[in-house]
Design an enzyme around this catalytic site. Structure first.
Site, PDB file in Angstrom:
ATOM      1  N   HIS A 206     -36.630 -27.880  -2.240  1.00 59.44           N
ATOM      2  CA  HIS A 206     -36.222 -29.211  -2.674  1.00 59.44           C
ATOM      3  C   HIS A 206     -37.237 -29.986  -3.221  1.00 59.44           C
ATOM      4  CE1 HIS A 206     -38.485 -31.449   0.542  1.00 59.44           C
ATOM      5  NE2 HIS A 206     -38.698 -30.260   1.360  1.00 59.44           N
TER       6      HIS A 206
ATOM      7  N   HIS B 236     -46.459 -35.041   4.835  1.00 61.64           N
ATOM      8  CA  HIS B 236     -45.487 -36.401   5.003  1.00 61.64           C
ATOM      9  C   HIS B 236     -46.661 -37.508   5.357  1.00 61.64           C
ATOM     10  CE1 HIS B 236     -41.374 -34.451   6.678  1.00 61.64           C
ATOM     11  NE2 HIS B 236     -41.847 -33.908   5.407  1.00 61.64           N
TER      12      HIS B 236
ATOM     13  N   ASP C 246     -37.045 -33.737  -3.184  1.00 60.19           N
ATOM     14  CA  ASP C 246     -37.428 -34.915  -2.601  1.00 60.19           C
ATOM     15  C   ASP C 246     -38.658 -34.883  -1.876  1.00 60.19           C
ATOM     16  OD1 ASP C 246     -35.732 -33.566  -0.714  1.00 60.19           O
ATOM     17  OD2 ASP C 246     -35.674 -35.414   0.244  1.00 60.19           O
TER      18      ASP C 246
ATOM     19  N   GLU D  66     -33.297 -33.314   1.201  1.00 60.88           N
ATOM     20  CA  GLU D  66     -33.518 -32.486   2.247  1.00 60.88           C
ATOM     21  C   GLU D  66     -34.391 -33.380   3.251  1.00 60.88           C
ATOM     22  OE1 GLU D  66     -35.887 -29.543   4.459  1.00 60.88           O
ATOM     23  OE2 GLU D  66     -36.713 -31.217   3.419  1.00 60.88           O
ATOM     24  N   GLU D  67     -35.259 -34.028   2.940  1.00 60.90           N
ATOM     25  CA  GLU D  67     -36.223 -34.740   3.936  1.00 60.90           C
ATOM     26  C   GLU D  67     -35.489 -35.925   4.795  1.00 60.90           C
ATOM     27  OE1 GLU D  67     -38.972 -33.838   4.598  1.00 60.90           O
ATOM     28  OE2 GLU D  67     -39.933 -33.161   2.929  1.00 60.90           O
TER      29      GLU D  67
ATOM     30  N   ASP E 202     -44.681 -30.796   0.135  1.00 58.10           N
ATOM     31  CA  ASP E 202     -43.580 -30.510   0.674  1.00 58.10           C
ATOM     32  C   ASP E 202     -42.582 -31.234  -0.227  1.00 58.10           C
ATOM     33  OD1 ASP E 202     -41.470 -30.131   2.419  1.00 58.10           O
ATOM     34  OD2 ASP E 202     -42.265 -31.474   3.868  1.00 58.10           O
TER      35      ASP E 202
ATOM     36  N   ASP F   2     -40.530 -23.579   1.527  1.00 55.24           N
ATOM     37  CA  ASP F   2     -40.578 -24.901   2.115  1.00 55.24           C
ATOM     38  C   ASP F   2     -41.595 -24.931   3.463  1.00 55.24           C
ATOM     39  OD1 ASP F   2     -39.986 -27.540   2.555  1.00 55.24           O
ATOM     40  OD2 ASP F   2     -38.152 -27.012   3.290  1.00 55.24           O
TER      41      ASP F   2
END
Length: 408
Positions: free
Chosen positions: A78, A380, A80, A175-176, A141, A198
């Site tokens: 992903h 994150h 994002d 995705e997030e 990520d 991922d």
């Protein structure tokens, strides 16, 4: 494989942060900036059927170069980054030959990466680490996964002597915020089976994930001047605190691990008149997952009996389910990935995901899709990092998986 680092640094420079609670898809149009970049790079590599659709998904494929019948494989990451920390103006640094000490991220703020707090850093002594400057997330990520897939594609395109079946690649938005598979074109993607790239540390291999739901608990109170509130005020904040007290104390993320599920109070806002509490509910076991949702409903019903009807509204929506049931009929995906890791002297760490991936939903959409590592840590947040050598080895892992599928 050195180009994976250059690709990664180029991709993280593009702000692709998604946003929660947006009705529109995409949640942020800026994700398409990276999508367009990837589309152009795939086209320059000579990949077939490259396209970016109106939703921002990027697709492409490498046609089979062998007459042997091989399942069409997919690799997905992903684009994002998480809303939890800023994804704009990312300033990276590469710590060469890490010496096992404290890494200073930012001279001004004094932010550091300290192995006393993050002991897994010591696993990478002597390696090169890419970190943030302590003001933003890094974006490993999942831009590490994006870079690894793109490097695999580039290598295969420059080495046509490597036999392979059809290889499909895709890069997804949002995705997030839990919507990465909403408009994924499974049929048009063209793969029989796939892997999301991922995961976290080198060696992680996952085919079990949480069952997941989100809950929005709205407390309706009555505000009256506190001087004359006796018998009349209903303080929505206090009722919200009471709601939280009805949930199991130790079933929260800070007290759970492995297969243990939880209730996570993610945010609370409001006043005496109205308070809104947002939860995420997680459990690997479907029966326990359903029981957790039922307990939240029972807590709301109890408080409504105590304080009056419609005082507490609990809106609970499922997000995704444990893909284990969909992967178990295709355990060759796990066996092949494990064998590929062992051949590269990577220790396979088959473990449950304490979260979810696009692959969880895609598995229920008919595309079996377990999850591979990216090499990243501390996702994150400002202390995110990724070892260069892990990314390079994961490119080799993807190539080895491709070859093992061809040998089936």
């Amino acid at each position: 494989m050195a180009d994976v680092t250059e690709r990664f640094l180029r991709y993280v420079a593009v702000d692709t942060q998604s946003e929660d609670e947006q009705e529109a898809f995409l949640s942020t149009e800026k994700q398409k900036n990276l999508g367009r970049m990837l589309k152009e790079e795939l086209e320059a590599l000579g990949v077939s059927d490259v396209r970016m659709d109106d939703y921002g998904y990027v697709y492409g494929c490498l046609p089979a170069n062998t007459e042997k019948k091989v399942p069409a494989m997919g690799f997905i990451s992903h684009m994002d980054t998480a809303p939890a920390a800023s994804g704009a103006n990312i300033h990276t640094q590469i710590v060469k030959n890490y010496d096992g000490g404290v890494i200073r991220l930012n001279e001004v703020s004094g932010e550091t990466l300290d192995p006393k707090e993050y002991p897994e850093l010591l696993n990478y002594t002597g390696q090169d680490l890419i970190t943030t400057d302590g003001t933003t997330l890094l974006g490993a990520d999942d831009k590490a996964g994006v870079a690894e897939i793109m490097s695999m594609v580039a290598y295969l395109q420059s080495h046509p002597e490597i036999s392979h079946g059809k290889i499909c690649v895709a890069f997804t938005p949002d995705e997030e915020v839990g919507r990465g598979a909403d408009f994924f074109d499974v049929k048009g993607f063209g793969a029989d089976v796939a892997y999301t790239v991922d995961g976290g540390a080198l060696g992680e291999l996952e085919y079990e994930n949480f069952n997941a739901a989100g809950a929005k608990v709205t407390i309706h109170g009555i505000s009256i001047h506190p001087g004359s509130a006796r018998g009349a005020m209903k303080n929505a904040i206090l009722i919200g605190m009471e709601f939280q007290s009805l949930l199991p104390v130790y079933e929260n993320p800070a007290c759970t691990d492995g297969y243990e599920g939880f209730f996570h109070l993610d945010s609370i806002s409001g006043d005496v008149e109205e308070t809104v509490m947002k939860y995420i509910i997680r459990d690997h076991d479907r029966e326990k997952f359903e029981a957790k949702k039922e307990l939240m409903k029972e807590a709301a019903e109890f408080l409504n009996k105590k304080y009056g009807k419609r005082t507490v509204e609990a809106d609970i929506q499922d997000s995704y389910y444990n893909m284990k049931a969909k992967i178990e009929p295709h355990m060759e995906l796990i066996e092949i990935a494990s064998e590929a890791m062992k051949k590269l002297a990577i220790e396979p760490k088959v473990c449950p995901i304490r979260g979810g991936t696009d692959g969880a939903r895609l598995s229920f959409m008919g595309l079996p899709c377990p999850n591979l590592c990216t090499g990243g840590h501390n996702f994150h947040g400002r202390y995110e990092y990724v070892p260069v050598q892990s990314m390079e080895k994961i490119v080799l892992l993807l190539l080895e998986i491709v070859q093992k599928f061809t040998e089936m």
